[in-house]
Design an enzyme around this catalytic site. Structure first.
Site, short mmCIF file in Angstrom:
data_model
loop_
_atom_site.label_atom_id
_atom_site.label_comp_id
_atom_site.label_asym_id
_atom_site.label_seq_id
_atom_site.Cartn_x
_atom_site.Cartn_y
_atom_site.Cartn_z
N ASP A 1 0.83 -1.20 0.00
CA ASP A 1 0.00 0.00 0.00
C ASP A 1 0.86 1.25 0.00
O ASP A 1 1.82 1.35 0.76
CB ASP A 1 -0.89 0.02 1.25
CG ASP A 1 -1.99 -1.01 1.17
OD1 ASP A 1 -2.60 -1.14 0.10
OD2 ASP A 1 -2.25 -1.68 2.19
N ASP B 1 -9.63 -6.33 -1.87
CA ASP B 1 -8.77 -5.79 -0.81
C ASP B 1 -9.61 -5.17 0.29
O ASP B 1 -10.34 -4.21 0.05
CB ASP B 1 -7.85 -4.73 -1.45
CG ASP B 1 -6.84 -4.13 -0.47
OD1 ASP B 1 -6.69 -4.66 0.66
OD2 ASP B 1 -6.18 -3.15 -0.85
C1 DX5 Z 1 -6.36 -0.62 3.15
C2 DX5 Z 1 -5.33 -1.34 2.35
C3 DX5 Z 1 -5.31 -2.80 2.56
C4 DX5 Z 1 -5.11 -3.25 3.97
C5 DX5 Z 1 -5.97 -4.45 4.18
O1 DX5 Z 1 -6.62 0.61 2.57
O2 DX5 Z 1 -5.51 -1.10 0.98
O3 DX5 Z 1 -4.37 -3.42 1.68
O4 DX5 Z 1 -3.77 -3.56 4.29
O5 DX5 Z 1 -6.00 -4.81 5.50
P1 DX5 Z 1 -7.14 -5.77 6.09
O6 DX5 Z 1 -7.04 -7.08 5.36
O7 DX5 Z 1 -6.75 -5.89 7.53
O8 DX5 Z 1 -8.46 -5.10 5.89
ZN ZN Z 2 -4.29 -2.23 -0.51
#
Ligand code: DX5
Ligand code: ZN
Length: 214
Positions: free
Chosen positions: A34, A172
């Protein structure tokens, strides 16, 4: 083949090399990274320099999820990290088409990302250009949120839009074992997981996640 993409944002920041080694040892092919600018989303994470350093310390394919205003301005630096997959948010710029062309011209796979409130119909004129479509299943910027159930319908609609094309569908946000399975059934191929993997028993959780999408 459906794959789990660990999101490095959920890993132990003080032990990134150890986390990378763990993920590689567990057979991870693609790492989700990210990039957040504090404007397009509130959080701030992983600039190009950090991503480049992680990439140099890893053999995994990197999937950079750009969550920033004015992605055109930073794209060259992001390409220079060595990431093989780069995705741009539809909502972040009026120039998604041109950014997708630049990503592809650099030899990377190009992805388009849509937020939960963005209808999949905006993808229509990009379908012949993108390699993957990332359907956000939470509002971007903050891990640990609950999966938005309505996303399942959107994933299925995106799959219909894709038709015979070889575009992959990524999801995601808020994904756990059970949800990973339902996302796969709806048509997702690339399943990003943060919090449900980087917990007290990551090895067991990772194995269970893989089992769920078999
Ligand atoms: C949030 C990110 C994700 C995040 C997902 O904006 O884009 O990639 O790391 O985390 P989880 O799986 O915990 O929701
Ligand atoms: Zn992400």
């Amino acid at each position: 083949m459906t794959q789990i993409l660990p999101s490095i944002f959920g890993a132990d920041i003080l032990n990134l090399q150890r986390e990378i080694n763990f993920l590689e040892g567990a057979g991870t092919e693609i790492l989700h990274v990210d990039l957040m600018d504090g404007n397009f989303v509130n959080n701030i994470a992983f600039g190009p320099n950090q991503i480049k350093a992680m990439k140099e310390a890893s053999t995994m394919t990197f999937d950079v999820h750009m969550m920033l205003d004015n992605p055109a301005k930073h794209l060259d630096d992001i390409i220079a990290t060595g990431a093989e997959m780069i995705s741009v948010h539809y909502e972040s710029t009026p120039h998604v088409h041109s950014i997708i062309q630049r990503i592809k011209k650099a030899g990377c796979k190009a992805g388009i990302v849509i937020n939960p409130g963005t209808p999949e119909t905006v993808l229509e004129y990009l379908l012949d250009d993108v390699d993957y479509i990332l359907v956000m299943t939470i509002n971007p910027g903050q891990p640990g949120q609950s999966f938005i159930q309505k996303s399942l319908e959107k994933i299925a609609n995106v799959k219909k839009l894709i038709g015979e094309r070889t575009i992959r569908i990524e999801v995601d946000g808020g994904v756990n074992e059970e949800i990973a399975k339902t996302c796969k059934e709806a048509g997702a191929d690339l399943i990003v997981v943060g919090g449900a993997l980087f917990n007290d028993s990551p090895a067991e959780s990772y194995a269970a996640l893989k089992e769920a999408i078999k």
